[in-house]
Design a protein around this motif. Structure first.
Motif, PDB file in Angstrom:
ATOM      1  N   ALA A 272       0.824  -1.205   0.000  1.00  0.00           N
ATOM      2  CA  ALA A 272       0.000   0.000   0.000  1.00  0.00           C
ATOM      3  C   ALA A 272       0.862   1.260   0.000  1.00  0.00           C
ATOM      4  O   ALA A 272       1.984   1.276   0.506  1.00  0.00           O
ATOM      5  CB  ALA A 272      -0.895   0.004   1.231  1.00  0.00           C
ATOM      6  N   THR A 273       0.306   2.304  -0.573  1.00  0.00           N
ATOM      7  CA  THR A 273       0.966   3.606  -0.538  1.00  0.00           C
ATOM      8  C   THR A 273       0.494   4.375   0.697  1.00  0.00           C
ATOM      9  O   THR A 273      -0.534   4.038   1.303  1.00  0.00           O
ATOM     10  CB  THR A 273       0.621   4.424  -1.792  1.00  0.00           C
ATOM     11  OG1 THR A 273      -0.789   4.717  -1.784  1.00  0.00           O
ATOM     12  CG2 THR A 273       0.975   3.653  -3.061  1.00  0.00           C
ATOM     13  N   ILE A 274       1.225   5.419   1.062  1.00  0.00           N
ATOM     14  CA  ILE A 274       0.827   6.253   2.205  1.00  0.00           C
ATOM     15  C   ILE A 274      -0.555   6.878   1.967  1.00  0.00           C
ATOM     16  O   ILE A 274      -1.397   6.866   2.883  1.00  0.00           O
ATOM     17  CB  ILE A 274       1.882   7.341   2.488  1.00  0.00           C
ATOM     18  CG1 ILE A 274       3.185   6.698   2.975  1.00  0.00           C
ATOM     19  CG2 ILE A 274       1.360   8.332   3.528  1.00  0.00           C
ATOM     20  CD1 ILE A 274       3.053   5.895   4.253  1.00  0.00           C
ATOM     21  N   PRO A 275      -0.855   7.416   0.785  1.00  0.00           N
ATOM     22  CA  PRO A 275      -2.209   7.947   0.552  1.00  0.00           C
ATOM     23  C   PRO A 275      -3.309   6.897   0.716  1.00  0.00           C
ATOM     24  O   PRO A 275      -4.396   7.197   1.222  1.00  0.00           O
ATOM     25  CB  PRO A 275      -2.138   8.473  -0.883  1.00  0.00           C
ATOM     26  CG  PRO A 275      -0.695   8.808  -1.086  1.00  0.00           C
ATOM     27  CD  PRO A 275       0.049   7.738  -0.350  1.00  0.00           C
ATOM     28  N   GLN A 276      -3.024   5.663   0.268  1.00  0.00           N
ATOM     29  CA  GLN A 276      -4.022   4.599   0.421  1.00  0.00           C
ATOM     30  C   GLN A 276      -4.285   4.304   1.900  1.00  0.00           C
ATOM     31  O   GLN A 276      -5.438   4.151   2.329  1.00  0.00           O
ATOM     32  CB  GLN A 276      -3.550   3.325  -0.291  1.00  0.00           C
ATOM     33  CG  GLN A 276      -3.634   3.410  -1.813  1.00  0.00           C
ATOM     34  CD  GLN A 276      -3.004   2.218  -2.493  1.00  0.00           C
ATOM     35  OE1 GLN A 276      -2.021   1.635  -2.003  1.00  0.00           O
ATOM     36  NE2 GLN A 276      -3.555   1.842  -3.638  1.00  0.00           N
ATOM     37  N   LEU A 277      -3.217   4.220   2.677  1.00  0.00           N
ATOM     38  CA  LEU A 277      -3.371   3.952   4.102  1.00  0.00           C
ATOM     39  C   LEU A 277      -4.042   5.117   4.824  1.00  0.00           C
ATOM     40  O   LEU A 277      -4.827   4.918   5.763  1.00  0.00           O
ATOM     41  CB  LEU A 277      -2.006   3.646   4.729  1.00  0.00           C
ATOM     42  CG  LEU A 277      -1.338   2.348   4.264  1.00  0.00           C
ATOM     43  CD1 LEU A 277       0.022   2.190   4.935  1.00  0.00           C
ATOM     44  CD2 LEU A 277      -2.225   1.143   4.559  1.00  0.00           C
ATOM     45  N   GLN A 278      -3.758   6.328   4.372  1.00  0.00           N
ATOM     46  CA  GLN A 278      -4.411   7.493   4.966  1.00  0.00           C
ATOM     47  C   GLN A 278      -5.916   7.454   4.682  1.00  0.00           C
ATOM     48  O   GLN A 278      -6.726   7.802   5.546  1.00  0.00           O
ATOM     49  CB  GLN A 278      -3.811   8.785   4.424  1.00  0.00           C
ATOM     50  CG  GLN A 278      -4.346  10.047   5.108  1.00  0.00           C
ATOM     51  CD  GLN A 278      -4.071  10.052   6.602  1.00  0.00           C
ATOM     52  OE1 GLN A 278      -2.909   9.944   7.017  1.00  0.00           O
ATOM     53  NE2 GLN A 278      -5.119  10.168   7.413  1.00  0.00           N
TER      54      GLN A 278
ATOM     55  N   LEU B 265     -17.722   7.327  -0.109  1.00  0.00           N
ATOM     56  CA  LEU B 265     -16.758   6.324   0.371  1.00  0.00           C
ATOM     57  C   LEU B 265     -15.936   5.757  -0.787  1.00  0.00           C
ATOM     58  O   LEU B 265     -14.730   5.541  -0.648  1.00  0.00           O
ATOM     59  CB  LEU B 265     -17.491   5.186   1.096  1.00  0.00           C
ATOM     60  CG  LEU B 265     -17.831   5.427   2.556  1.00  0.00           C
ATOM     61  CD1 LEU B 265     -18.784   4.345   3.062  1.00  0.00           C
ATOM     62  CD2 LEU B 265     -16.554   5.431   3.405  1.00  0.00           C
ATOM     63  N   ARG B 266     -16.592   5.515  -1.898  1.00  0.00           N
ATOM     64  CA  ARG B 266     -15.869   4.991  -3.058  1.00  0.00           C
ATOM     65  C   ARG B 266     -14.761   5.957  -3.481  1.00  0.00           C
ATOM     66  O   ARG B 266     -13.629   5.541  -3.736  1.00  0.00           O
ATOM     67  CB  ARG B 266     -16.838   4.775  -4.232  1.00  0.00           C
ATOM     68  CG  ARG B 266     -16.138   4.306  -5.505  1.00  0.00           C
ATOM     69  CD  ARG B 266     -17.107   3.980  -6.615  1.00  0.00           C
ATOM     70  NE  ARG B 266     -17.937   5.119  -6.990  1.00  0.00           N
ATOM     71  CZ  ARG B 266     -18.741   5.120  -8.055  1.00  0.00           C
ATOM     72  NH1 ARG B 266     -18.833   4.052  -8.821  1.00  0.00           N
ATOM     73  NH2 ARG B 266     -19.461   6.192  -8.338  1.00  0.00           N
ATOM     74  N   HIS B 267     -15.078   7.240  -3.520  1.00  0.00           N
ATOM     75  CA  HIS B 267     -14.078   8.224  -3.921  1.00  0.00           C
ATOM     76  C   HIS B 267     -12.997   8.399  -2.851  1.00  0.00           C
ATOM     77  O   HIS B 267     -11.820   8.559  -3.176  1.00  0.00           O
ATOM     78  CB  HIS B 267     -14.761   9.556  -4.222  1.00  0.00           C
ATOM     79  CG  HIS B 267     -15.581   9.541  -5.474  1.00  0.00           C
ATOM     80  ND1 HIS B 267     -15.034   9.324  -6.723  1.00  0.00           N
ATOM     81  CD2 HIS B 267     -16.915   9.687  -5.678  1.00  0.00           C
ATOM     82  CE1 HIS B 267     -15.987   9.356  -7.638  1.00  0.00           C
ATOM     83  NE2 HIS B 267     -17.136   9.557  -7.033  1.00  0.00           N
ATOM     84  N   GLN B 268     -13.393   8.341  -1.591  1.00  0.00           N
ATOM     85  CA  GLN B 268     -12.426   8.519  -0.509  1.00  0.00           C
ATOM     86  C   GLN B 268     -11.396   7.400  -0.480  1.00  0.00           C
ATOM     87  O   GLN B 268     -10.193   7.656  -0.314  1.00  0.00           O
ATOM     88  CB  GLN B 268     -13.159   8.564   0.839  1.00  0.00           C
ATOM     89  CG  GLN B 268     -12.222   8.679   2.054  1.00  0.00           C
ATOM     90  CD  GLN B 268     -13.005   8.925   3.335  1.00  0.00           C
ATOM     91  OE1 GLN B 268     -13.675   9.931   3.468  1.00  0.00           O
ATOM     92  NE2 GLN B 268     -12.922   7.992   4.271  1.00  0.00           N
ATOM     93  N   LEU B 269     -11.851   6.166  -0.679  1.00  0.00           N
ATOM     94  CA  LEU B 269     -10.946   5.015  -0.615  1.00  0.00           C
ATOM     95  C   LEU B 269     -10.156   4.834  -1.909  1.00  0.00           C
ATOM     96  O   LEU B 269      -9.070   4.258  -1.895  1.00  0.00           O
ATOM     97  CB  LEU B 269     -11.729   3.742  -0.301  1.00  0.00           C
ATOM     98  CG  LEU B 269     -12.226   3.624   1.140  1.00  0.00           C
ATOM     99  CD1 LEU B 269     -13.254   2.498   1.263  1.00  0.00           C
ATOM    100  CD2 LEU B 269     -11.060   3.398   2.096  1.00  0.00           C
ATOM    101  N   GLY B 270     -10.690   5.315  -3.025  1.00  0.00           N
ATOM    102  CA  GLY B 270     -10.000   5.147  -4.299  1.00  0.00           C
ATOM    103  C   GLY B 270     -10.086   3.720  -4.807  1.00  0.00           C
ATOM    104  O   GLY B 270     -10.487   2.803  -4.089  1.00  0.00           O
TER     105      GLY B 270
END
Length: 210
Positions: free
Chosen positions: A2-8, A107-112
């Motif tokens: 995972a990337t930092i943005p994904q974990l955030q 939620l879909r947009h927030q999680l990517g």
């Protein structure tokens, strides 16, 4: 990895989900306080684990638990609109659909992608109730509500909930194990009402009109 943005994004979603610990439902616990959405979801998940060996078809357990956990997540943003309110005011059904539809889209947009899309797809799978897992999840949702009512003092019930105690058949007809579980839960409600001096034959007759 995972990337930092994904974990955030995951942490941001967990922060949102924390609201479900204090988003209250109409149901009361046996101790006399209102239950939270998180508590309802937790016991639904436990019901799934405990009933899975007895279901009449093989179930994708990972998917079933995901459906259960994700379904009420939208209420962290949209809030909980009780079924009783919708029955009394059918216009609220559209309000509920719009709020929850917007919340799951957020939620879909927030999680990517791909996680956001998976969550989005699972939520709509529950709503559409076409798959065996979604049907089981929906049945457990309805059964857990009645089970919680059975645990609560009858003074916390509204009169229409007497009728709803006998309206669970439509949610369990696809699986004989769930039909049997429904009957046990309905029998508990029936006994509770009878002990309070309520004419359950009259209630059952009234329930037919709902």
């Amino acid at each position: 990895m995972a990337t930092i943005p994904q974990l955030q994004a995951v942490l941001d979603t967990l922060k949102l989900a924390e609201r479900l610990k204090f988003e209250l439902r109409h149901s009361y616990t046996s101790s006399g306080r209102q239950e939270s959405v998180a508590e309802h979801t937790w016991r639904m998940a436990l019901m799934a684990v405990l009933i899975e060996p007895y279901l009449t078809q093989t179930v994708d357990m990972a998917k079933l638990l995901k459906l259960i956990i994700i379904h009420d997540l939208v209420e962290a943003e949209a809030g909980d609109i009780p079924v009783l309110d919708v029955i009394r005011n059918p216009d609220l059904r559209l309000v509920k659909q719009q709020r929850e539809g917007q919340a799951i889209d957020n939620l879909r947009h927030q999680l990517g992608d791909p996680l956001g899309q998976e969550v989005y797809t699972l939520w709509y799978e529950f709503e559409e109730k076409d798959t065996y897992e979604a049907k089981v999840a929906n049945a457990l949702d309805k059964l857990e509500v009645q089970l919680q009512h059975n645990h609560a003092d009858l003074s916390t019930w509204e009169e229409i909930e007497y009728d709803l105690s006998y309206k669970m058949d439509r949610h369990v007809g696809f699986d004989t194990t769930l039909q049997q579980l429904k009957q046990l839960i309905e029998d508990e409600a029936d006994q509770k009402l009878k002990l309070a001096g309520i004419d359950t034959d009259e209630v059952k007759q009234r329930a037919l009109s709902l």
